[in-house]
Each structure stands twice: as C-alpha cells, then as structure tokens.
Design an enzyme around this catalytic site. Structure first.
Site, short mmCIF file in Angstrom:
data_model
loop_
_atom_site.label_atom_id
_atom_site.label_comp_id
_atom_site.label_asym_id
_atom_site.label_seq_id
_atom_site.Cartn_x
_atom_site.Cartn_y
_atom_site.Cartn_z
N HIS A 154 0.84 -1.20 0.00
CA HIS A 154 0.00 0.00 0.00
C HIS A 154 0.87 1.24 0.00
O HIS A 154 1.85 1.33 0.73
CB HIS A 154 -0.91 0.01 1.24
CG HIS A 154 -1.82 1.20 1.28
ND1 HIS A 154 -2.99 1.25 0.55
CD2 HIS A 154 -1.73 2.38 1.93
CE1 HIS A 154 -3.58 2.42 0.77
NE2 HIS A 154 -2.85 3.12 1.59
N ASP A 159 -14.50 3.34 8.29
CA ASP A 159 -13.56 4.27 7.65
C ASP A 159 -14.27 5.17 6.65
O ASP A 159 -13.90 6.32 6.48
CB ASP A 159 -12.41 3.52 6.98
CG ASP A 159 -11.43 4.50 6.34
OD1 ASP A 159 -10.86 5.31 7.09
OD2 ASP A 159 -11.27 4.48 5.11
N ARG A 166 -13.51 13.48 8.36
CA ARG A 166 -12.17 14.06 8.53
C ARG A 166 -11.86 15.07 7.44
O ARG A 166 -11.27 16.12 7.68
CB ARG A 166 -11.11 12.95 8.51
CG ARG A 166 -11.09 12.13 9.80
CD ARG A 166 -10.28 10.87 9.59
NE ARG A 166 -8.91 11.16 9.23
CZ ARG A 166 -8.11 10.34 8.54
NH1 ARG A 166 -8.58 9.15 8.16
NH2 ARG A 166 -6.89 10.67 8.27
N SER A 190 -7.08 4.22 9.56
CA SER A 190 -7.81 4.26 8.30
C SER A 190 -7.16 3.30 7.28
O SER A 190 -7.82 2.45 6.68
CB SER A 190 -7.79 5.69 7.76
OG SER A 190 -8.24 5.74 6.42
N LYS A 193 -8.37 -1.09 6.50
CA LYS A 193 -8.74 -1.54 5.15
C LYS A 193 -7.80 -2.65 4.67
O LYS A 193 -8.23 -3.63 4.07
CB LYS A 193 -8.73 -0.37 4.17
CG LYS A 193 -9.92 0.57 4.35
CD LYS A 193 -9.85 1.77 3.43
CE LYS A 193 -8.80 2.75 3.89
NZ LYS A 193 -8.88 4.09 3.28
N1 URA Z 1 -5.29 7.10 2.92
C1 URA Z 1 -6.30 6.54 3.64
O1 URA Z 1 -6.91 5.58 3.22
N2 URA Z 1 -6.59 7.06 4.83
C2 URA Z 1 -5.95 8.12 5.36
O2 URA Z 1 -6.27 8.53 6.44
C3 URA Z 1 -4.91 8.69 4.60
C4 URA Z 1 -4.60 8.16 3.38
#
Ligand code: URA
Ligand code: CA
Length: 445
Positions: A82, A161, A168, A183, A187
C-alpha cells in the site's frame, strides 16, 4: 457508555478503553451517533493523540466493522502493498506483475484517485475493456490461475472508515497519525493478506512533508501492524517530485509498460524493485530483500513481468495488445512540448501542485462523480538536480484542448523552481522501518 462520556475523556487527554473505541467505530459504521459527536471525537483525537494500544484497538474495531476478505483459498503467503499516495506513483502496475512472475501470489485491492494523488483503478480502466470489479470468487480464481489480480474493493470492507474519512475531510482532522494509521491499516487488514509492505511517501507531494513526520507515520504503522498480528514493513520513499516521469492515467500505464519492456528505468523502477524485494522476502520467496530485488530485476530483463501483465489484462477483459503497442491506449488531442525557458538548475518541485495540475486537465476528479479523461496529463523531462538550458524540454503536455494546455503549462511552470545555484538530487529512499528498528537512508543519489 455514551458518546458524550467518550468525547469528554479524550478531550482531557485520557486513554480510551477497547470497549469505548469499539463503541465509536461501530457507531461510525452504523451511523447510530450524530456526525457532530463523531466529529468532536475526531478533533479530540487529532489534538490529544492516541497510544499505540488505542490506535491498534481502533484499527481492529474499524476492520471488524464490515466484511473481511477470505483469501485462504489461494495457496502461499499473500503479501499486500500500500502506498500512502503520490503523484506519478505507478509502483503497483510495475511491481504486481513482477512479484507474481517471481512466484508470489498478488491479490490486490486498489483505490481510485483522491485529490492530487492518482489511483491504480483509474489507471487500469484507461486500458480499453479492462474490468476492475470482480466477484470475490472470480478474484480468487484469477489469482490461483495466473498469480495476480488487481481490482477495486469487494464487499463491504471497513465501513467505519468510509464515514470517518468523509468527516475528517471536512473537519480538518485528516492529518492525525492515529487516524491515518487506523484508516489505512483497517482496510488493508480487512483485505485479507498475510503481510503488508507499506510505501510511506515523504515530501512535497505526500501526506507528510518532513522526514521526521514520515518516519513517525511509518513507525506507528509498523507498531500497530505488529500489535494487530501482521508482519508489516514500511519503506519511506521520496515524493519530492513525481516518482515516474509520466503523470496521468493512460500515460502512467504507458510508463509501466515501457519499464516492463526494458525501454525505461529511473526512480519508478528503482522504488518498485525495492518494494517488490520486500514483498518477495515476506512471501518466503527470497532469502533477503536484496535477493528479492535481484529476482525482480531479472523478471524485467527476461520479459516475464511484461508477460504477466499481459495475462492479467486479458483475464480482466482488457486489450492486452497495449503491451506490444502503447498507441492503443487513449491519446490526447493536443500534445505539445514546452521548454524550460530559463537556464539553471532544477531546485525544487511542488509535487502536490503538479498533481492538481493533472487533476485540472481531467486526469482526476474534482467531484466524486466527475468523469475522467484517461488520455490527459504530462510527461516531465527534468528531475531535481538537473542542469537545464533555456531550450531544454521541460515537459510534454497531453491536453483535451489548446485552452487546457495553456493553463496546464502555466501550472507546471509555477510548480517547478529553476534557479542559479546547483543542487543535489532528491533521495528515492529515506528510511526502512521494521519491527526490529529504523534504518535511515536519506542518502542523495
Ligand atoms: N489514505 C487513507 O486511506 N486514509 C488516510 O487517512 C490517509 C490516506
Ligand atoms: Ca534516483
């Protein structure tokens, strides 16, 4: 337990219990608490922080707020990768086929572009016919058959999220370490892999702009991943300038194909080989990250990576002939080269501004339902540290119209600083963070 009590506690800087954190994540997923209370707690977390244990509890509660993908039908150790988001950052398209060609399964769920950053799904969809929505069953079958699939999220992963990220974005609470880490990791953990390699970007196009902040983010990711029971390695890489030379969806696919064909190299190749080396190590296919990197390089040289990309495109309904003839990718109407206009050294790039310039040309969305123009963007001809003359090409613009090209030219010029003083190159790597420690690299190269 009430939401008000939880907000009060975090307002005073106290540590929240696992039960309180779970209550919050569940309320966010099910929308059983009003947005103003969720937002108030987000701000209290932003201001007062969270311990590693609290961040881990939040990550796991967010992971458990929805479905968890089951990849156990795929033999072998599944390693996910990621990136925290960048510009001209096409590492997935380069490394996924290479890692698969080296024998490690790649079952990857990717995202769409966000703000100034590009998204792998959008890039893949620029290939005519390419599908990025597969059922979980077809996804697993494809990885078993050819070793690689890159698709959008299946099912209902980490719904907490979704709610929290949207809040946010509009409450100035994106830049919070515990909120970023929970976050991203919630995922990734819900996506079902066995281990994770994180590419934490640092610099003018990244979520964190200083080396210290980026290393802290990497360290928190690794600590929380380890507490959550998954091996996580984080590589802090440079986003002081776009990683590749190409910015824009089809243009970035072209660069990935050029690299896998051995026609192009540079920082995008270097970073992709390194990240892939760690993936192969974690997957048990290489003795060390360095040995993994060498395997990756060999898969470029032999053409095995390009062949794997072709198989993946064909399996997902796309025109795999783009791998032999990149002109089959969408082409912009207006293509024009722009010169530097000034002699000196390329000292600095505002990478976020470059990403926003591509977005404004139609490569990214300004609203969630905007349609993309896959053909547009630009190809940069300079890197930080280069000596340039007035007539040195700065970039080639790929635009929808003359008018767009004029605007993009001004934006690209404004984002790149050319000055008289010579300066060093920007680093590709800042640090490697594992559960055993932090290795600072940061050497200019
Ligand atoms: N990418 C995400 O999925 N979440 C974040 O908080 C920042 C970048
Ligand atoms: Ca370099």
């Amino acid at each position: 337990m009430t939401m008000l009590e939880i907000i009060e506690k975090k307002k005073l800087g106290k540590e929240l219990t696992k039960e309180e954190i779970t209550f919050f994540a569940k309320a966010a997923a099910e929308k059983t608490v009003p947005d103003y209370q969720l937002s108030a707690l987000l701000m209290a977390i932003r201001l007062n922080g969270m311990s590693y244990q609290e961040t881990t509890d939040l990550t796991l509660a967010m992971r458990d707020s929805g479905d968890i993908a089951d990849l156990s039908g795929i033999p072998g150790i599944k390693v996910d990768k990621h990136s925290t988001g960048g510009v001209g950052d096409t590492t997935t398209l380069v490394l996924a086929p290479l890692v698969a060609a080296c024998g490690a399964p790649v079952a990857k769920m990717s995202g769409r572009g966000l703000g100034h950053t590009g998204g792998t799904l959008d890039k893949l969809e620029s290939i005519p016919g390419m599908k990025v929505t597969l059922s979980e069953e077809d996804f697993i079958r494809q990885v078993k058959e050819i070793g690689v699939a890159v698709i959008g999220q299946t099912g209902h992963l980490a719904p907490a999220d979704k709610t929290l990220y949207a809040l946010r974005d509009v409450t100035s609470t994106v830049d919070s370490l515990p909120l970023i880490v929970s976050s991203i990791l919630s995922k990734k953990l819900a996506a079902g892999s066995d281990a994770i390699v994180l590419d934490v970007k640092n610099g003018s196009g990244a979520i964190m702009h200083t080396e210290e902040e980026s290393i802290m983010l990497a360290r928190t990711m690794v600590e929380v991943g380890t507490l959550a029971g998954k091996p996580v390695v984080a590589v802090v890489t440079g986003m002081d300038q776009p990683l590749g030379t190409h910015v824009g969806n089809a243009l970035e696919v072209k660069e990935a194909i050029d690299i896998l064909s051995g026609r192009a190299g540079g920082d995008l190749l270097e970073v992709s080989l390194t990240l892939g080396g760690y993936m192969l190590k974690l997957a048990g296919k290489a003795e060390s990250p360095e040995a993994g990197k060498a395997m990756m390089a060999e898969a470029v040289r032999s053409g095995a990576g390009l062949k794997k990309l072709k198989e993946m495109i064909a399996a997902q309904g796309g025109d795999s002939a783009v791998c032999d003839d990149v002109t089959r990718l969408p082409q912009a109407k207006v293509q024009r080269s722009v010169t530097c206009g000034k002699a000196g050294y390329v000292q600095k790039m505002d990478t976020m501004a470059l990403g926003l310039a591509a977005q404004a040309m139609g490569a990214g969305r300004l609203k969630v339902d905007d349609e993309l123009d896959y053909s547009v963007g630009f190809v940069l001809n300079v890197r930080i540290g280069d000596r340039v003359e007035e007539d040195t090409p700065l970039c080639t613009l790929h635009a929808r119209s003359e008018e767009d090209a004029v605007k993009a030219e001004a934006a690209v010029r404004a984002a790149i600083t050319i000055g008289e003083e010579a300066c060093g190159r920007a680093p590709d790597f800042y640090a490697i963070v594992t559960k055993d420690g932090i290795w600072k690299l940061g050497a200019t190269e």
